[in-house]
Design a protein around this motif. Structure first.
Motif, mmCIF file in Angstrom:
data_model
loop_
_atom_site.group_PDB
_atom_site.id
_atom_site.type_symbol
_atom_site.label_atom_id
_atom_site.label_comp_id
_atom_site.label_asym_id
_atom_site.label_seq_id
_atom_site.Cartn_x
_atom_site.Cartn_y
_atom_site.Cartn_z
ATOM 1 N N CYS A 12 0.841 -1.202 0.000
ATOM 2 C CA CYS A 12 0.000 0.000 0.000
ATOM 3 C C CYS A 12 0.875 1.252 0.000
ATOM 4 N N ALA A 13 0.708 2.074 -1.012
ATOM 5 C CA ALA A 13 1.471 3.318 -1.091
ATOM 6 C C ALA A 13 0.790 4.442 -0.330
ATOM 7 N N ARG A 14 -0.557 4.390 -0.281
ATOM 8 C CA ARG A 14 -1.311 5.436 0.393
ATOM 9 C C ARG A 14 -2.591 4.841 0.968
ATOM 10 N N VAL A 15 -2.787 4.990 2.260
ATOM 11 C CA VAL A 15 -3.964 4.448 2.926
ATOM 12 C C VAL A 15 -5.177 5.297 2.578
ATOM 13 N N ARG A 16 -6.285 4.637 2.194
ATOM 14 C CA ARG A 16 -7.496 5.351 1.795
ATOM 15 C C ARG A 16 -8.573 5.299 2.874
ATOM 16 N N GLY A 17 -8.434 4.428 3.839
ATOM 17 C CA GLY A 17 -9.420 4.304 4.902
ATOM 18 C C GLY A 17 -8.934 3.301 5.934
ATOM 19 N N LEU A 18 -9.656 3.204 7.047
ATOM 20 C CA LEU A 18 -9.260 2.322 8.142
ATOM 21 C C LEU A 18 -10.445 1.502 8.633
ATOM 22 N N VAL A 19 -10.266 0.190 8.714
ATOM 23 C CA VAL A 19 -11.213 -0.658 9.424
ATOM 24 C C VAL A 19 -10.898 -0.518 10.913
ATOM 25 N N VAL A 20 -11.868 -0.088 11.686
ATOM 26 C CA VAL A 20 -11.673 0.189 13.109
ATOM 27 C C VAL A 20 -12.376 -0.885 13.929
ATOM 28 N N THR A 21 -11.638 -1.589 14.782
ATOM 29 C CA THR A 21 -12.206 -2.648 15.605
ATOM 30 C C THR A 21 -11.836 -2.457 17.069
ATOM 31 N N GLY A 22 -12.485 -3.255 17.914
ATOM 32 C CA GLY A 22 -12.153 -3.279 19.338
ATOM 33 C C GLY A 22 -11.303 -4.488 19.643
ATOM 34 N N ARG A 23 -11.713 -5.264 20.661
ATOM 35 C CA ARG A 23 -10.885 -6.424 21.008
ATOM 36 C C ARG A 23 -11.734 -7.648 21.343
ATOM 37 N N ASN A 24 -13.000 -7.664 20.959
ATOM 38 C CA ASN A 24 -13.834 -8.822 21.264
ATOM 39 C C ASN A 24 -13.448 -10.026 20.413
ATOM 40 N N VAL A 25 -14.028 -11.173 20.743
ATOM 41 C CA VAL A 25 -13.622 -12.431 20.144
ATOM 42 C C VAL A 25 -13.684 -12.397 18.627
ATOM 43 N N THR A 26 -14.825 -11.988 18.079
ATOM 44 C CA THR A 26 -14.977 -12.001 16.624
ATOM 45 C C THR A 26 -14.075 -10.975 15.947
ATOM 46 N N GLU A 27 -13.877 -9.846 16.585
ATOM 47 C CA GLU A 27 -13.010 -8.824 16.006
ATOM 48 C C GLU A 27 -11.573 -9.318 15.920
ATOM 49 N N ASP A 42 -6.793 -4.891 -1.315
ATOM 50 C CA ASP A 42 -7.302 -4.491 -2.631
ATOM 51 C C ASP A 42 -7.840 -3.060 -2.627
ATOM 52 N N ALA A 43 -8.335 -2.616 -1.453
ATOM 53 C CA ALA A 43 -8.920 -1.269 -1.353
ATOM 54 C C ALA A 43 -7.986 -0.263 -0.691
ATOM 55 N N ASP A 44 -6.765 -0.683 -0.363
ATOM 56 C CA ASP A 44 -5.809 0.186 0.345
ATOM 57 C C ASP A 44 -6.374 0.665 1.682
ATOM 58 N N LEU A 45 -6.957 -0.262 2.425
ATOM 59 C CA LEU A 45 -7.471 0.035 3.757
ATOM 60 C C LEU A 45 -6.531 -0.525 4.815
ATOM 61 N N GLY A 46 -6.261 0.268 5.842
ATOM 62 C CA GLY A 46 -5.538 -0.239 6.997
ATOM 63 C C GLY A 46 -6.518 -0.832 7.991
ATOM 64 N N ILE A 47 -5.991 -1.493 9.012
ATOM 65 C CA ILE A 47 -6.810 -2.079 10.079
ATOM 66 C C ILE A 47 -6.266 -1.616 11.426
ATOM 67 N N ILE A 48 -7.176 -1.165 12.273
ATOM 68 C CA ILE A 48 -6.827 -0.774 13.640
ATOM 69 C C ILE A 48 -7.454 -1.772 14.605
ATOM 70 N N TRP A 49 -6.660 -2.336 15.481
ATOM 71 C CA TRP A 49 -7.145 -3.235 16.535
ATOM 72 C C TRP A 49 -6.583 -2.741 17.854
ATOM 73 N N SER A 50 -7.402 -2.691 18.888
ATOM 74 C CA SER A 50 -6.988 -2.111 20.163
ATOM 75 C C SER A 50 -7.152 -3.093 21.305
ATOM 76 N N THR A 51 -6.136 -3.211 22.120
ATOM 77 C CA THR A 51 -6.244 -3.966 23.366
ATOM 78 C C THR A 51 -5.255 -3.387 24.373
ATOM 79 N N PRO A 52 -5.705 -2.899 25.512
ATOM 80 C CA PRO A 52 -7.109 -2.716 25.878
ATOM 81 C C PRO A 52 -7.839 -1.850 24.848
ATOM 82 N N SER A 53 -9.133 -2.045 24.775
ATOM 83 C CA SER A 53 -9.918 -1.350 23.762
ATOM 84 C C SER A 53 -9.928 0.157 23.991
ATOM 85 N N PHE A 54 -10.039 0.893 22.890
ATOM 86 C CA PHE A 54 -10.162 2.344 23.002
ATOM 87 C C PHE A 54 -11.565 2.750 23.430
ATOM 88 N N PHE A 55 -12.505 1.790 23.426
ATOM 89 C CA PHE A 55 -13.898 2.108 23.720
ATOM 90 C C PHE A 55 -14.302 1.569 25.082
#
Length: 219
Positions: A12-27, A42-55
């Motif tokens: 990825c040369a340039r991020v176009r968006g971010l999938v934002v998740t927490g830390r639950n089992v399915t995430e 394929d869509a140049d999306l990054g992924i954010i995962w947080s633990t401890p969760s940001f929420f």
């Protein structure tokens, strides 16, 4: 005390968006799933995962939730070298208590959201009719499931009839319901992961014009 982890597709040369998740089992399962990673790449999306969760559920102010999320993104933008991480739109995905995270980000920051996914026990709670959403539900719970008919229990969920009514009133709203028969609250099967990846891919194609990092209003 939240710690946020950023994954960016290798080519990825340039991020176009971010999938934002927490830390639950399915995430936790989804952020590393090959189909999800491929859709994001394929869509140049990054992924954010947080633990401890940001929420935290007690944060009822969605603007406050988004503002804290933004502070984490500012830091990740600085250390990753991808400055746009601080500015690109989000695609929040949450399960169980993190359904509230999805709702509060979409309701308070609709202009910042590409789309949204509510995983299991989805209860709608979304105010925007411009942000596409995928709602998913199982037919069993880990609590009192023996007291229900698994073939019909999904029809009793509080959001089902409301979703049908809302879709009738807002035919242009891209909202869908995925019912995974035989699955429980914390399940995320291979089939569901593939469908979530398909939604991510479709939402990015429809909502992120090539060469921009801004979501556009659904048509």
């Amino acid at each position: 005390e939240a710690t946020a982890y950023l994954w960016i597709p290798p080519r990825c040369a340039r991020v176009r968006g971010l999938v934002v998740t927490g830390r639950n089992v399915t995430e936790h399962w989804l952020v590393g799933h090959p189909a999800v990673r491929e859709a994001c790449a394929d869509a140049d999306l990054g992924i954010i995962w947080s633990t401890p969760s940001f929420f935290a559920a007690q944060l009822e102010d969605g603007r406050e939730v988004g503002a804290f999320r933004q502070r984490l993104l500012d830091g990740l933008a600085a250390v990753s070298g991808y400055d746009e991480v601080a500015r690109v739109p989000w695609l929040p995905i949450g399960e169980s208590v993190h359904l509230l995270m999805v709702n509060r980000l979409v309701n308070s920051w609709p202009e910042r959201c590409i789309a949204a996914v509510q995983l299991k026990n989805a209860h709608l709670g979304l105010e925007s009719r411009d942000v596409p959403v995928l709602l998913t539900a199982g037919t069993a719970q880990e609590w009192d499931q023996e007291k229900k008919d698994l073939l019909t229990a999904w029809r009793e969920t509080s959001f089902h009839e409301r979703l049908v009514r809302e879709r009738t009133e807002h035919p242009g709203w891209a909202a869908g319901l995925l019912v995974e028969g035989g699955s429980g609250h914390f399940d995320c099967t291979e089939a569901m992961a593939v469908e979530v990846a398909r939604f991510i891919r479709s939402a990015a194609r429809a909502r992120l014009p090539a060469g921009t990092g801004a979501a556009r209003t659904a048509r």
